[in-house]
Design a protein around this motif. Structure first.
Motif, PDB file in Angstrom:
ATOM      1  N   GLU A  16     -11.597  -6.917  -4.612  1.00  0.00           N
ATOM      2  CA  GLU A  16     -11.999  -6.168  -3.390  1.00  0.00           C
ATOM      3  C   GLU A  16     -11.636  -7.167  -2.069  1.00  0.00           C
ATOM      4  O   GLU A  16     -11.618  -8.437  -2.078  1.00  0.00           O
ATOM      5  CB  GLU A  16     -13.639  -6.161  -3.006  1.00  0.00           C
ATOM      6  CG  GLU A  16     -13.858  -4.947  -4.277  1.00  0.00           C
ATOM      7  CD  GLU A  16     -13.479  -3.821  -3.798  1.00  0.00           C
ATOM      8  OE1 GLU A  16     -13.607  -3.249  -2.812  1.00  0.00           O
ATOM      9  OE2 GLU A  16     -13.236  -2.987  -4.918  1.00  0.00           O
ATOM     10  N   ARG A  44       0.931  -1.207  -0.091  1.00  0.00           N
ATOM     11  CA  ARG A  44       0.053  -0.051  -0.045  1.00  0.00           C
ATOM     12  C   ARG A  44       0.793   1.234  -0.028  1.00  0.00           C
ATOM     13  O   ARG A  44       0.600   2.090  -0.819  1.00  0.00           O
ATOM     14  CB  ARG A  44      -0.988  -0.073   1.205  1.00  0.00           C
ATOM     15  CG  ARG A  44      -1.797   1.437   1.078  1.00  0.00           C
ATOM     16  CD  ARG A  44      -2.843   1.226   2.292  1.00  0.00           C
ATOM     17  NE  ARG A  44      -3.786   0.067   2.288  1.00  0.00           N
ATOM     18  CZ  ARG A  44      -4.007  -0.821   3.059  1.00  0.00           C
ATOM     19  NH1 ARG A  44      -3.637  -0.675   4.206  1.00  0.00           N
ATOM     20  NH2 ARG A  44      -4.789  -1.866   3.066  1.00  0.00           N
ATOM     21  N   PHE A  51      -1.903  -7.241  -7.657  1.00  0.00           N
ATOM     22  CA  PHE A  51      -1.537  -5.696  -7.237  1.00  0.00           C
ATOM     23  C   PHE A  51      -0.854  -5.280  -8.363  1.00  0.00           C
ATOM     24  O   PHE A  51      -0.198  -5.960  -9.174  1.00  0.00           O
ATOM     25  CB  PHE A  51      -0.619  -5.832  -6.106  1.00  0.00           C
ATOM     26  CG  PHE A  51      -1.263  -6.483  -4.891  1.00  0.00           C
ATOM     27  CD1 PHE A  51      -2.192  -5.677  -4.027  1.00  0.00           C
ATOM     28  CD2 PHE A  51      -1.105  -7.773  -4.305  1.00  0.00           C
ATOM     29  CE1 PHE A  51      -2.733  -5.944  -2.866  1.00  0.00           C
ATOM     30  CE2 PHE A  51      -1.583  -8.256  -3.358  1.00  0.00           C
ATOM     31  CZ  PHE A  51      -2.332  -7.446  -2.525  1.00  0.00           C
ATOM     32  N   ASN A  57       2.343   2.517  -3.565  1.00  0.00           N
ATOM     33  CA  ASN A  57       1.367   2.953  -4.435  1.00  0.00           C
ATOM     34  C   ASN A  57       0.712   1.772  -5.286  1.00  0.00           C
ATOM     35  O   ASN A  57       0.655   1.890  -6.496  1.00  0.00           O
ATOM     36  CB  ASN A  57       1.696   4.044  -5.230  1.00  0.00           C
ATOM     37  CG  ASN A  57       1.987   5.522  -4.392  1.00  0.00           C
ATOM     38  OD1 ASN A  57       1.184   5.695  -3.644  1.00  0.00           O
ATOM     39  ND2 ASN A  57       3.391   5.978  -4.722  1.00  0.00           N
ATOM     40  N   PHE A  58       0.669   0.767  -4.525  1.00  0.00           N
ATOM     41  CA  PHE A  58       0.211  -0.481  -5.518  1.00  0.00           C
ATOM     42  C   PHE A  58      -1.598  -0.458  -5.199  1.00  0.00           C
ATOM     43  O   PHE A  58      -2.097  -0.113  -4.164  1.00  0.00           O
ATOM     44  CB  PHE A  58       0.601  -1.674  -5.019  1.00  0.00           C
ATOM     45  CG  PHE A  58       1.933  -2.339  -5.466  1.00  0.00           C
ATOM     46  CD1 PHE A  58       1.861  -3.017  -6.566  1.00  0.00           C
ATOM     47  CD2 PHE A  58       2.997  -1.551  -5.048  1.00  0.00           C
ATOM     48  CE1 PHE A  58       3.116  -3.545  -7.162  1.00  0.00           C
ATOM     49  CE2 PHE A  58       4.429  -2.178  -5.764  1.00  0.00           C
ATOM     50  CZ  PHE A  58       4.347  -2.917  -6.576  1.00  0.00           C
ATOM     51  N   SER A  59      -2.230  -0.742  -6.341  1.00  0.00           N
ATOM     52  CA  SER A  59      -3.678  -1.028  -6.224  1.00  0.00           C
ATOM     53  C   SER A  59      -4.072  -2.529  -6.365  1.00  0.00           C
ATOM     54  O   SER A  59      -3.326  -3.303  -7.113  1.00  0.00           O
ATOM     55  CB  SER A  59      -4.316  -0.173  -7.476  1.00  0.00           C
ATOM     56  OG  SER A  59      -3.998   1.139  -7.254  1.00  0.00           O
ATOM     57  N   ALA A  60      -4.903  -2.978  -5.928  1.00  0.00           N
ATOM     58  CA  ALA A  60      -5.628  -4.494  -5.776  1.00  0.00           C
ATOM     59  C   ALA A  60      -6.655  -4.541  -6.686  1.00  0.00           C
ATOM     60  O   ALA A  60      -7.598  -3.648  -7.087  1.00  0.00           O
ATOM     61  CB  ALA A  60      -5.891  -4.761  -4.307  1.00  0.00           C
ATOM     62  N   ARG A 111       1.213  -1.651  -9.906  1.00  0.00           N
ATOM     63  CA  ARG A 111       1.767  -0.328  -9.804  1.00  0.00           C
ATOM     64  C   ARG A 111       2.192   0.436 -10.981  1.00  0.00           C
ATOM     65  O   ARG A 111       2.803  -0.237 -11.757  1.00  0.00           O
ATOM     66  CB  ARG A 111       2.965  -0.288  -8.805  1.00  0.00           C
ATOM     67  CG  ARG A 111       3.720   1.024  -8.424  1.00  0.00           C
ATOM     68  CD  ARG A 111       4.893   0.672  -7.612  1.00  0.00           C
ATOM     69  NE  ARG A 111       5.464   2.037  -6.965  1.00  0.00           N
ATOM     70  CZ  ARG A 111       6.214   2.782  -7.698  1.00  0.00           C
ATOM     71  NH1 ARG A 111       6.514   2.526  -8.729  1.00  0.00           N
ATOM     72  NH2 ARG A 111       6.946   3.859  -6.871  1.00  0.00           N
ATOM     73  N   THR A 162      -2.773   0.881 -14.987  1.00  0.00           N
ATOM     74  CA  THR A 162      -4.305   1.033 -14.827  1.00  0.00           C
ATOM     75  C   THR A 162      -4.994  -0.591 -15.059  1.00  0.00           C
ATOM     76  O   THR A 162      -4.624  -1.318 -15.743  1.00  0.00           O
ATOM     77  CB  THR A 162      -4.894   1.678 -16.183  1.00  0.00           C
ATOM     78  OG1 THR A 162      -4.179   2.840 -16.258  1.00  0.00           O
ATOM     79  CG2 THR A 162      -6.434   1.897 -16.132  1.00  0.00           C
TER      80      THR A 162
END
Length: 176
Positions: free
Chosen positions: A128, A119, A144, A122-125, A146, A149
């Protein structure tokens, strides 16, 4: 394409794919593959059964793919195993702060430790929290990203005893 703890036999060669696997036995390790042609897959590092790091060259982009299989472990080992993965991620970021990076795989009960460390980087999962990905329940698998998109995310409706006791995830990703 990334597989973990697969029941597919190794070595496995598919027409039109380059592939690397960390453990040459059935039911173990990580397996990364890419279509040949406009893409090029290069093995960067294979660590035991738990990590296959490949670099995918796609046009002018070099995407780092860390496919992980983290065996279930005792509570005291969770952060140490997560550290092994995130240490490599931090090294990649030090060398290229704008590198597109994917960390994916079967994280078992290490999910919270991995999320906690990725987190701040700047990683996105893609999924949910709490999404059931295993036959016996639980959110064991994740993708994950980084500097990428995350597009469409689909998950197989069921399980295939021939391949895995996990649901299959398909995640569309694009470098920024």
């Amino acid at each position: 394409v990334c597989f973990n703890e697969t029941k597919l036999q190794s070595p496995l060669y598919l027409d039109g794919f380059w592939s690397y696997q960390t453990m040459h036995q059935c039911n173990g390790g990580c397996w990364n593959a890419s279509r040949t042609g406009s893409t090029r897959l290069q093995l960067m590092k294979a660590l035991g059964t738990y990590l296959c790091w490949t670099q995918l060259s796609l046009g002018n982009n070099r995407i780092q793919v860390l496919n992980c299989y983290l065996q279930p472990g005792e509570q005291q080992n969770l952060k140490e195993r997560a550290n092994r993965v995130t240490d490599i991620v931090r090294d990649i970021i030090r060398q290229d702060p704008n590198a597109p990076i994917i960390v994916c795989g079967d994280l078992n009960n290490h999910m919270d430790a991995i999320v906690e460390q990725l987190r701040p980087l700047n990683f996105s999962a893609a999924l949910e929290p709490g999404t059931e990905t295993h036959r016996q329940g639980g959110h064991l698998d994740q993708v994950f990203a980084r500097n990428m998109t995350i597009g469409e995310v689909t998950m197989s409706p069921g399980y295939s005893d021939e391949i895995s006791d996990h649901r299959c995830l398909k995640v569309s990703l694009r470098p920024l």
